[in-house]
Design a protein around this motif. Structure first.
Motif, PDB file in Angstrom:
ATOM      1  N   THR A  81     -81.623  60.058 -22.304  1.00 44.75           N
ATOM      2  CA  THR A  81     -82.773  60.801 -22.197  1.00 44.75           C
ATOM      3  C   THR A  81     -83.997  59.848 -22.707  1.00 44.75           C
ATOM      4  OG1 THR A  81     -82.525  61.591 -24.417  1.00 44.75           O
ATOM      5  CG2 THR A  81     -81.599  63.124 -22.780  1.00 44.75           C
ATOM      6  N   ILE A  82     -85.339  60.269 -22.039  1.00 44.56           N
ATOM      7  CA  ILE A  82     -86.463  59.651 -22.573  1.00 44.56           C
ATOM      8  C   ILE A  82     -87.191  60.515 -23.723  1.00 44.56           C
ATOM      9  CG2 ILE A  82     -88.797  59.228 -21.539  1.00 44.56           C
ATOM     10  CD1 ILE A  82     -86.683  57.793 -19.977  1.00 44.56           C
ATOM     11  N   LYS A  83     -87.302  59.499 -24.779  1.00 37.60           N
ATOM     12  CA  LYS A  83     -88.089  60.243 -25.975  1.00 37.60           C
ATOM     13  C   LYS A  83     -89.691  59.836 -25.747  1.00 37.60           C
ATOM     14  CE  LYS A  83     -84.049  61.001 -28.302  1.00 37.60           C
ATOM     15  NZ  LYS A  83     -83.730  62.314 -28.800  1.00 37.60           N
ATOM     16  N   ILE A  84     -90.403  60.642 -26.671  1.00 38.41           N
ATOM     17  CA  ILE A  84     -91.706  60.574 -26.774  1.00 38.41           C
ATOM     18  C   ILE A  84     -91.968  59.979 -28.191  1.00 38.41           C
ATOM     19  CG2 ILE A  84     -94.053  61.693 -26.809  1.00 38.41           C
ATOM     20  CD1 ILE A  84     -93.022  63.932 -25.218  1.00 38.41           C
ATOM     21  N   CYS A  85     -92.815  58.950 -28.268  1.00 34.50           N
ATOM     22  CA  CYS A  85     -93.096  58.347 -29.464  1.00 34.50           C
ATOM     23  C   CYS A  85     -94.558  58.333 -29.748  1.00 34.50           C
ATOM     24  CB  CYS A  85     -92.427  56.904 -29.752  1.00 34.50           C
ATOM     25  SG  CYS A  85     -92.716  56.025 -31.391  1.00 34.50           S
ATOM     26  N   TYR A  86     -94.956  59.060 -30.747  1.00 32.80           N
ATOM     27  CA  TYR A  86     -96.668  59.336 -30.520  1.00 32.80           C
ATOM     28  C   TYR A  86     -96.716  58.451 -31.988  1.00 32.80           C
ATOM     29  CZ  TYR A  86    -100.862  61.652 -30.629  1.00 32.80           C
ATOM     30  OH  TYR A  86    -102.243  61.958 -30.453  1.00 32.80           O
ATOM     31  N   SER A  87     -97.795  57.532 -31.829  1.00 32.26           N
ATOM     32  CA  SER A  87     -97.981  56.733 -33.150  1.00 32.26           C
ATOM     33  C   SER A  87     -99.660  56.383 -33.315  1.00 32.26           C
ATOM     34  CB  SER A  87     -97.342  55.133 -32.797  1.00 32.26           C
ATOM     35  OG  SER A  87     -98.008  54.756 -32.031  1.00 32.26           O
ATOM     36  N   THR A  88     -99.842  56.831 -34.452  1.00 32.96           N
ATOM     37  CA  THR A  88    -101.112  56.377 -34.812  1.00 32.96           C
ATOM     38  C   THR A  88    -101.341  55.308 -36.097  1.00 32.96           C
ATOM     39  OG1 THR A  88    -100.977  57.888 -37.154  1.00 32.96           O
ATOM     40  CG2 THR A  88    -101.121  59.135 -35.054  1.00 32.96           C
ATOM     41  N   ALA A  89    -102.732  55.318 -36.368  1.00 34.09           N
ATOM     42  CA  ALA A  89    -102.999  54.109 -37.444  1.00 34.09           C
ATOM     43  C   ALA A  89    -103.072  54.436 -38.954  1.00 34.09           C
ATOM     44  CB  ALA A  89    -104.284  53.361 -36.795  1.00 34.09           C
ATOM     45  N   THR A  90    -103.433  55.885 -38.686  1.00 33.04           N
ATOM     46  CA  THR A  90    -103.402  56.547 -40.188  1.00 33.04           C
ATOM     47  C   THR A  90    -102.477  57.785 -40.611  1.00 33.04           C
ATOM     48  OG1 THR A  90    -105.375  57.846 -39.509  1.00 33.04           O
ATOM     49  CG2 THR A  90    -105.812  55.732 -40.276  1.00 33.04           C
ATOM     50  N   ILE A  91    -102.380  58.018 -41.735  1.00 31.27           N
ATOM     51  CA  ILE A  91    -101.376  59.190 -41.973  1.00 31.27           C
ATOM     52  C   ILE A  91    -102.181  60.407 -41.761  1.00 31.27           C
ATOM     53  CG2 ILE A  91    -100.456  60.207 -44.232  1.00 31.27           C
ATOM     54  CD1 ILE A  91     -99.836  57.449 -45.129  1.00 31.27           C
ATOM     55  N   VAL A 237     -89.971  64.709 -29.872  1.00 36.62           N
ATOM     56  CA  VAL A 237     -90.865  63.756 -30.186  1.00 36.62           C
ATOM     57  C   VAL A 237     -90.976  63.309 -31.571  1.00 36.62           C
ATOM     58  CG1 VAL A 237     -93.603  63.885 -30.784  1.00 36.62           C
ATOM     59  CG2 VAL A 237     -92.504  65.414 -28.874  1.00 36.62           C
ATOM     60  N   ILE A 238     -91.248  61.787 -31.778  1.00 35.48           N
ATOM     61  CA  ILE A 238     -91.089  61.220 -32.711  1.00 35.48           C
ATOM     62  C   ILE A 238     -92.540  60.742 -33.448  1.00 35.48           C
ATOM     63  CG2 ILE A 238     -90.288  59.081 -34.004  1.00 35.48           C
ATOM     64  CD1 ILE A 238     -87.947  59.203 -31.675  1.00 35.48           C
ATOM     65  N   ILE A 239     -93.049  61.115 -34.441  1.00 29.75           N
ATOM     66  CA  ILE A 239     -94.508  60.677 -34.802  1.00 29.75           C
ATOM     67  C   ILE A 239     -94.292  59.611 -36.139  1.00 29.75           C
ATOM     68  CG2 ILE A 239     -96.502  61.608 -35.981  1.00 29.75           C
ATOM     69  CD1 ILE A 239     -95.316  64.320 -35.174  1.00 29.75           C
ATOM     70  N   THR A 240     -94.968  58.318 -35.683  1.00 33.75           N
ATOM     71  CA  THR A 240     -94.769  57.278 -36.663  1.00 33.75           C
ATOM     72  C   THR A 240     -96.102  56.526 -36.629  1.00 33.75           C
ATOM     73  OG1 THR A 240     -93.349  55.412 -37.219  1.00 33.75           O
ATOM     74  CG2 THR A 240     -94.028  55.821 -34.788  1.00 33.75           C
ATOM     75  N   ASN A 241     -96.187  55.294 -36.984  1.00 34.11           N
ATOM     76  CA  ASN A 241     -97.594  54.661 -37.134  1.00 34.11           C
ATOM     77  C   ASN A 241     -97.195  53.427 -36.159  1.00 34.11           C
ATOM     78  OD1 ASN A 241     -96.508  52.150 -38.699  1.00 34.11           O
ATOM     79  ND2 ASN A 241     -95.962  54.210 -40.111  1.00 34.11           N
ATOM     80  N   HIS A 242     -98.558  52.677 -35.898  1.00 32.97           N
ATOM     81  CA  HIS A 242     -98.165  51.434 -34.877  1.00 32.97           C
ATOM     82  C   HIS A 242     -97.413  50.231 -35.490  1.00 32.97           C
ATOM     83  CE1 HIS A 242    -101.089  53.609 -32.544  1.00 32.97           C
ATOM     84  NE2 HIS A 242    -102.154  53.341 -33.254  1.00 32.97           N
ATOM     85  N   ALA A 243     -97.650  50.107 -36.823  1.00 30.91           N
ATOM     86  CA  ALA A 243     -96.794  48.981 -37.552  1.00 30.91           C
ATOM     87  C   ALA A 243     -95.328  49.261 -37.414  1.00 30.91           C
ATOM     88  CB  ALA A 243     -97.080  48.993 -38.946  1.00 30.91           C
ATOM     89  N   MET A 244     -94.904  50.394 -37.461  1.00 31.08           N
ATOM     90  CA  MET A 244     -93.503  50.818 -37.391  1.00 31.08           C
ATOM     91  C   MET A 244     -93.065  50.496 -35.911  1.00 31.08           C
ATOM     92  SD  MET A 244     -90.464  51.965 -38.678  1.00 31.08           S
ATOM     93  CE  MET A 244     -90.790  52.761 -40.003  1.00 31.08           C
ATOM     94  N   VAL A 245     -93.917  50.924 -35.089  1.00 30.41           N
ATOM     95  CA  VAL A 245     -93.284  50.799 -33.565  1.00 30.41           C
ATOM     96  C   VAL A 245     -93.149  49.227 -33.474  1.00 30.41           C
ATOM     97  CG1 VAL A 245     -94.207  50.606 -31.389  1.00 30.41           C
ATOM     98  CG2 VAL A 245     -94.650  52.602 -32.647  1.00 30.41           C
TER      99      VAL A 245
END
Length: 723
Positions: A81-91, A237-245
């Motif tokens: 399955t295709i997952k969505i990974c939504y990443s940001t730079a800040t908490i 949907v996985i929410i994380t940060n750019h560094a983790m990606v």
């Protein structure tokens, strides 16, 4: 249903849940663009999009992404399955995103979202229980080896005490009770404030990749990290940060494989810097020398114990011999670099010598004799790295449960492996030094040759980003309010490696045109020059303007480029205004003073926030919570870092213009971010003041002004004020 029909169904559900919900034109256009790359096989798999504040980029990206994965996954197997990974730079943006997630769920969209943090943010129950044992019951297997007074001579810091106070042990005990009662997630960020542990305590109880395996007696849903990982595997949907990606790219140990992930990359103007962070290499002399001296006994114990557990050949003696050889080669190498550093520092002003960074060019690296010493150190370290890695791998593969003492020893062995691996990677970069890369030596404020770190970094990571990320991922949406420069994406294209025809490019219009027209931008052609030679006069003029603006505004924000000038302005404020001012780092942390600011405004009191760069992004104070923004100076970024200096030199050598191609785009994005703090909704109104005359007097200023929102402009001179 197809993707467009599914999008319409989701939007209708949101409208039913929120009667006043309205999809804006630019948001619809954004959704159409995403739909096109999802439905049209001839379209690129990536989008680069600039969406001004208020466009609704989080919902605008999430809705079509959810529609695409729902339609697509119906035709795929469960394991594909295709997952969505939504990443940001800040908490702070992750928390804002959760509000949109809850809105979509409440509107009937069936999906599971989950926030992912690194393993080291989780407590390990086994490590915590080991720490809580009385000191007399804890095995003394990690005793440091005494190598005499030589440690002090080379600048090795004194060993950190292994004794943990009873107060700290009590905190750990209470945390475990909260974990047991499901009152805590096991993530350090969610821990009650009164249970906040010292750093050295947390390092002892956190989860560790080297001993985190199925052989642990706490493996399963009772382990916070394992439970979180199970939730990650089942999330849509996985929410994380750019560094983790970027950190997870190599092993995909936590996040889904890039090949089956649709990445939504919010605040994409931070992507390249985050990728640079994962690519930078360093070797700490104190850490490596400590490994080869004090830690020899602990490493030998770990290898012997691990070999017995995994039933493999014991290479303890060989590893010990090689580390002694590394130590013997490291001592003169450290002294050589330290002597040369002091020769370099003598050429600098006295005030800069203690904090100077010594850049090393490839000619010096190849001709100074450095590489001879590096070869000797590297050859032995590579073998040691392989021997330790094989022990850890065999333990993880063995079907045997580790007791508390064994886990502690093997975990520490893994720490040493990581340190050795980091050193090997840095040495490899030096042994293959390229003119286009940056190398530097940083001396820390301590005595001795070990108190330094050697660094290496690629200046241009576009090809690496392209090969390791863009060409691997299923699809991507890179978006930000400030992604373009000079009306195009040339800087982002060049730095990130993502450009047409591999990506579609879009710039959307702001929905806040009316709000901007009823707000003012104040400019000062006669203001004092903003350079350091005239800083006091500049600061006093800022204070005079702050007094005037805050005489009729209740909610203000003043932004600075440097803490030095921020502190000077604060010291010049009249007492009455200072009492109403909340200063970053003085009156509390960012989150604390923002909360205090909101409460003061709710009470009808005056509140002026004062901060530096971090306040120019991610600060979302709508309507009456912020009606004035002051900007002390244009921010051209920090270009005195070795990597950026090298990039500038390389660009100049190839006939480019570093100021126009590197510095000015940085200033443009920073200014747009700062100005963007004011208008956050259609109802917002207010004033922005730029206390930097260069935007009017320098040739580049016209371009910066042209790309700012359409505020009504007012000019202030010594003679008159006019609009």
């Amino acid at each position: 249903m197809n993707i467009q029909q599914t999008i319409r169904k989701i939007i209708d559900g949101v409208k039913t849940h929120l009667a006043d919900f309205e999809v804006r034109d630019s948001q619809l256009q954004f959704m159409d663009a995403i739909t096109d790359i999802c439905e049209n096989k001839d379209s690129p798999n990536n989008i680069i999009a600039e969406l001004p504040t208020g466009t609704g980029k989080s919902l605008g990206s999430l809705i079509p992404a959810l529609a695409y994965t729902q339609v697509t996954n119906e035709k795929r197997s469960k394991d594909d399955t295709i997952k969505i990974c939504y990443s940001t730079a800040t908490i702070s943006l992750q928390k804002q995103l959760l509000r949109d997630v809850e809105l979509l769920r409440a509107s009937g969209v069936d999906f599971k979202a989950h926030i992912v943090v690194g393993r080291g943010r989780f407590i390990c129950k086994r490590n915590a229980l080991a720490l809580m044992r009385p000191d007399s019951e804890q095995a003394n297997l990690l005793t440091e080896q005494n190598s005499g007074d030589k440690n002090n001579d080379v600048g090795l810091p004194p060993p950190e005490s292994t004794t943990i106070s009873e107060v700290e042990k009590t905190k750990v005990k209470k945390a475990i009770y909260q974990l047991k009662d499901d009152e805590w997630t096991g993530i350090v960020d969610d821990l009650d404030r009164e249970l906040t542990m010292e750093d050295r305590t947390w390092r002892r109880v956190r989860a560790d990749a080297n001993t985190c395996n199925r052989q642990c007696q706490y493996w399963g849903s009772g382990c916070p990290f394992v439970k979180n990982r199970m939730d990650t595997e089942s999330a849509d949907v996985i929410i994380t940060n750019h560094a983790m990606v970027f950190a997870d790219l190599e092993k995909s140990a936590i996040l889904p494989a890039p090949e089956r992930t649709l990445h939504i990359l919010d605040e994409a103007h931070h992507l390249v810097d985050n990728f640079h962070g994962t690519m930078e290499r360093k070797m700490s002399f104190s850490a490596l020398y400590d490994t080869c001296t004090r830690q020899l006994g602990a490493i030998s114990t770990g290898i012997a114990m691990g070999s017995e557990i995994a039933d493999i050949k014991n290479h303890e003696h060989e590893v010990n011999q090689r580390l002694v050889r590394v130590r013997d080669a490291l001592l003169p190498f450290m002294q050589f670099l330290d002597d040369r550093y002091h020769q370099y520092a003598e050429t600098l002003p006295v005030s800069e010598r203690d904090k100077a960074i010594w850049r090393l060019d490839t000619n010096y690296i190849t001709q100074s004799g450095m590489l001879d010493s590096m070869h000797v150190i590297y050859d032995d370290l590579v073998v040691v790295r392989q021997k330790i890695a094989s022990v850890i791998e065999e333990i993880n593969a063995a079907d045997k449960e580790l007791n508390i003492d064994e886990a502690q020893v093997i975990g520490q062995l893994g720490v040493h492996h990581n340190n050795i691996d980091s050193s090997c990677t840095l040495l490899t970069m030096y042994l293959n030094a390229k003119d286009t890369d940056a190398f530097w030596y940083k001396r820390h404020q301590a005595k001795g040759s070990a108190s330094a770190t050697l660094f290496g970094a690629k200046v241009n990571v576009s090809e690496d980003m392209k090969a390791l990320f863009w060409e691997r991922i299923h699809k991507s949406i890179a978006m930000s309010a400030t992604l373009s420069n000079d009306g195009a994406f040339s800087s982002f294209n060049h730095e990130s490696g993502l450009a047409q025809p591999s990506a579609c490019e879009y710039r959307f219009n702001t929905p806040f045109t009316e709000a901007f027209q009823y707000s003012s931008l104040h400019l000062y052609p006669d203001f004092p020059e903003p350079d350091w030679r005239n800083e006091t006069a500049h600061s006093q003029s800022i204070v005079d303007e702050l007094i005037r603006f805050m005489s009729y505004h209740r909610a203000g924000l003043q932004l600075f480029v440097s803490k030095r000038q921020m502190n000077e302005v604060v010291s010049l404020l009249p007492p009455a205004l200072r009492e109403s001012t909340l200063v970053q780092g003085v009156d509390g942390a960012r989150s604390q003073i923002i909360e205090t600011h909101r409460k003061k405004i709710d009470k009808g009191e005056l509140s002026l926030l004062i901060g530096v760069a971090s306040f120019s992004e991610g600060l979302d104070l709508k309507k009456h919570y912020l009606t004035f923004v002051g900007i002390a100076k244009l921010s051209f970024g920090s270009f005195n870092e070795p990597r950026k200096i090298t990039e500038s030199e390389n660009l100049q050598a190839s006939g480019g213009n570093p100021f126009m191609q590197l510095t000015l785009p940085c200033a443009e994005k920073a200014l747009q971010q700062s100005v963007g703090r004011l208008i956050r909704s259609i109802e917002c109104r207010g004033e922005v003041a730029i206390f930097d005359k260069r935007i009017l007097t320098k040739r580049y200023g016209a371009g910066l002004l042209e790309r700012l929102p359409p505020f009504y402009r007012e000019f202030h001179t010594r003679q008159q004020r006019y609009g």
